[in-house]
Scaffold this motif. Sequence first.
Motif, short mmCIF file in Angstrom:
data_model
loop_
_atom_site.label_atom_id
_atom_site.label_comp_id
_atom_site.label_asym_id
_atom_site.label_seq_id
_atom_site.Cartn_x
_atom_site.Cartn_y
_atom_site.Cartn_z
N ARG B 226 -9.80 16.88 -13.78
CA ARG B 226 -9.65 15.52 -12.98
C ARG B 226 -8.28 15.37 -12.54
N VAL B 227 -7.19 15.32 -13.20
CA VAL B 227 -5.95 14.98 -13.04
C VAL B 227 -5.56 15.95 -11.94
N LEU B 228 -5.76 17.15 -12.35
CA LEU B 228 -5.33 18.23 -11.42
C LEU B 228 -6.00 18.15 -10.03
N LEU B 229 -7.09 17.80 -9.88
CA LEU B 229 -7.94 17.66 -8.70
C LEU B 229 -7.19 16.41 -7.64
N GLY B 230 -6.87 15.42 -8.82
CA GLY B 230 -6.34 14.03 -8.09
C GLY B 230 -5.00 14.24 -7.28
N VAL B 231 -4.23 14.98 -8.26
CA VAL B 231 -2.82 15.46 -7.66
C VAL B 231 -2.81 16.34 -6.56
N LEU B 232 -3.94 17.17 -6.64
CA LEU B 232 -4.12 18.32 -5.31
C LEU B 232 -4.23 17.29 -4.23
N LEU B 233 -5.27 16.29 -4.27
CA LEU B 233 -5.62 15.53 -3.14
C LEU B 233 -4.43 14.85 -2.75
N LEU B 234 -3.56 14.36 -3.68
CA LEU B 234 -2.43 13.69 -3.39
C LEU B 234 -1.53 14.37 -2.35
N VAL B 235 -1.14 15.84 -2.90
CA VAL B 235 -0.49 16.77 -2.22
C VAL B 235 -1.04 17.21 -0.84
N LEU B 236 -2.26 17.26 -0.67
CA LEU B 236 -3.01 17.37 0.61
C LEU B 236 -2.69 16.17 1.56
N SER B 237 -2.87 14.87 0.86
CA SER B 237 -2.65 13.79 1.85
C SER B 237 -1.31 13.92 2.28
N ALA B 238 -0.30 14.26 1.30
CA ALA B 238 1.16 14.30 1.97
C ALA B 238 1.31 15.39 2.93
N GLY B 239 0.73 16.59 2.75
CA GLY B 239 0.76 17.80 3.91
C GLY B 239 0.16 17.33 5.06
N LEU B 240 -0.94 16.34 5.11
CA LEU B 240 -1.52 16.05 6.20
C LEU B 240 -0.46 14.87 7.06
N LEU B 241 0.25 14.29 6.12
CA LEU B 241 1.19 13.18 6.68
C LEU B 241 2.32 14.06 7.41
N LEU B 242 2.76 14.98 6.75
CA LEU B 242 3.96 15.58 7.16
C LEU B 242 3.55 16.43 8.67
N LEU B 243 2.26 17.02 8.42
CA LEU B 243 1.89 17.79 9.61
C LEU B 243 1.83 16.69 10.88
N SER B 244 1.35 15.54 10.63
CA SER B 244 1.10 14.60 11.61
C SER B 244 2.22 13.99 12.04
N ALA B 245 3.30 14.03 11.22
CA ALA B 245 4.72 13.58 11.65
C ALA B 245 5.27 14.82 12.70
N TYR B 246 4.91 15.99 12.14
CA TYR B 246 5.68 16.99 13.11
C TYR B 246 4.94 16.92 14.50
N LEU B 247 3.54 16.84 14.48
CA LEU B 247 2.75 16.84 15.90
C LEU B 247 3.32 15.53 16.57
N PHE B 248 3.52 14.44 15.97
CA PHE B 248 4.09 13.38 16.82
C PHE B 248 5.38 13.43 17.34
N VAL B 249 6.35 14.09 16.33
CA VAL B 249 7.71 14.47 16.75
C VAL B 249 7.98 15.61 17.83
N ARG B 250 7.16 16.34 17.75
CA ARG B 250 7.37 17.51 18.58
C ARG B 250 6.29 17.94 19.45
N LYS B 251 5.10 17.60 19.31
CA LYS B 251 3.83 18.11 20.13
C LYS B 251 3.45 17.24 20.88
N VAL B 252 3.43 15.78 20.70
CA VAL B 252 2.69 14.85 21.41
C VAL B 252 3.27 14.80 22.71
N GLN B 253 2.54 14.95 23.93
CA GLN B 253 3.04 14.80 25.37
C GLN B 253 2.57 13.36 25.79
N VAL B 254 3.27 12.67 26.40
CA VAL B 254 2.85 11.40 26.84
C VAL B 254 3.19 11.33 28.45
N SER B 255 2.07 11.05 28.93
CA SER B 255 2.22 10.91 30.60
C SER B 255 1.96 9.51 31.02
#
Lengths: 168, 255
Positions: B226-255
């Motif tokens: 359970r501890v391992l699964l909890g840590v994996l979910l936290l790593v997944l959340s961190a990964g999603l946040l980093l990916l979101s940061a990348y999308l916001f900084v590099r990919k989002v087009q505002v018109s």
Amino acid sequence: MNRILRAAAIILLVGVPSMLMSTVAIDLFGNAGATSIVAQGTRQREYAYLYYLGSYSYAINVGASHAGTKIYVAAVPIGDYWRWINNQTVPPFNSATIDGAGLFEFEPQKRGYYVISVKLQGEFDKTDFSFFYSFTRMIQPELLTDGLPLVALGVVLLVLSYAVPTKR
Amino acid sequence: MRAKELIDQIVEVTSWEMTGLASPIFLVLLSAVIFFFIPSVGGIQGAGGVQGKSDLLAIAANDLFSGIATEAVTRLYVPLVLTVSFCLMNAFTREFDSGLAKFYLSLPASRLAIFIGKLLASFLLIGSIEISGSLLYAYLLDPVNFLSYFCGINNVIVLSYCLFSELFFIFGVTTFICLLAPKSWVAVALSTFSLYSFQFANELQPQLVWFLPPHIFLLSPLDPLRVLLGVLLLVLSAGLLLLSAYLFVRKVQVS
């Protein structure tokens, strides 16, 4: 500063009544008559269970079908539990020794967390023990009286938030 | 120097966002929803078999505090899902929808600072309501022994870890969905549905309850899986946040 005070006041003034309304709704529509088996076929001699109880009558059904087994049951408020375990000088809120099987009835004086301590004495069959609890209602009117000081604190904070001069 | 500039910009954007988020009407809505839901699930109970006196002490301490942590983490999951998705939709998707993002991005602040500032403001606001909600509920449950639950640095650390990891996971998933969703309502619907699906799974398969959010965020030193699964979910959340940061900084087009 006054912004923070106002935010805290709003959280208290809206949050506490909201929480109380929710509690009343649950008491009116949910949980009545709940029964739960919490242990069966045990291999242990002593048990400690933690429950949140209101100030109503409770009846705990305890049973061991093996002849000669005595079951000591006590309901101890969590605040007294540490001292009670260490030296047993604080008398438990209520306790009973049940011969074989029976009902342990008690009425907490104040709602809160209680440790239900169960000890098996004498010879017993390790697969025979069972422990149930049941209750019929959970309405806790003291919630309202305990919530009122928090609402009053919210009013005080709101007044203070307007009294504190703003930086111009 | 560059890091200091970035930090200054983040602080500026966070306080700017907080001014908007902490408006009385928004606070009233958030507190009403979160506090109404807190008492609505289950009831506290812990159980454990013990042999000796020292074990009895340990199990009682463990049960008491794991009970309180379980209460806080499980009761807050649904209101947090609702409020975080609404809050982040308001911060990201709605601004893209309405065209406000164009003006926001023209501020003299980097996109990364704007992204972090927006997230931080929502995290601070909802986190503080979450903590005050758990404390107030613990007080209302047992005003006499209220303080004794929170004395002991271990207990405070455990509870903070549980609440933080739960909020972090919800933020990770919701931010990612809010950045990808084409419309505001789609963002709220998708993030609420995806996070609430764990509750559905718990209802359908109760034996899985300890391996899915929100129960997975409760620390359990006796169960390494359970501890391992909890840590994996936290790593997944961190990964999603980093990916979101990348999308916001590099990919989002505002018109």
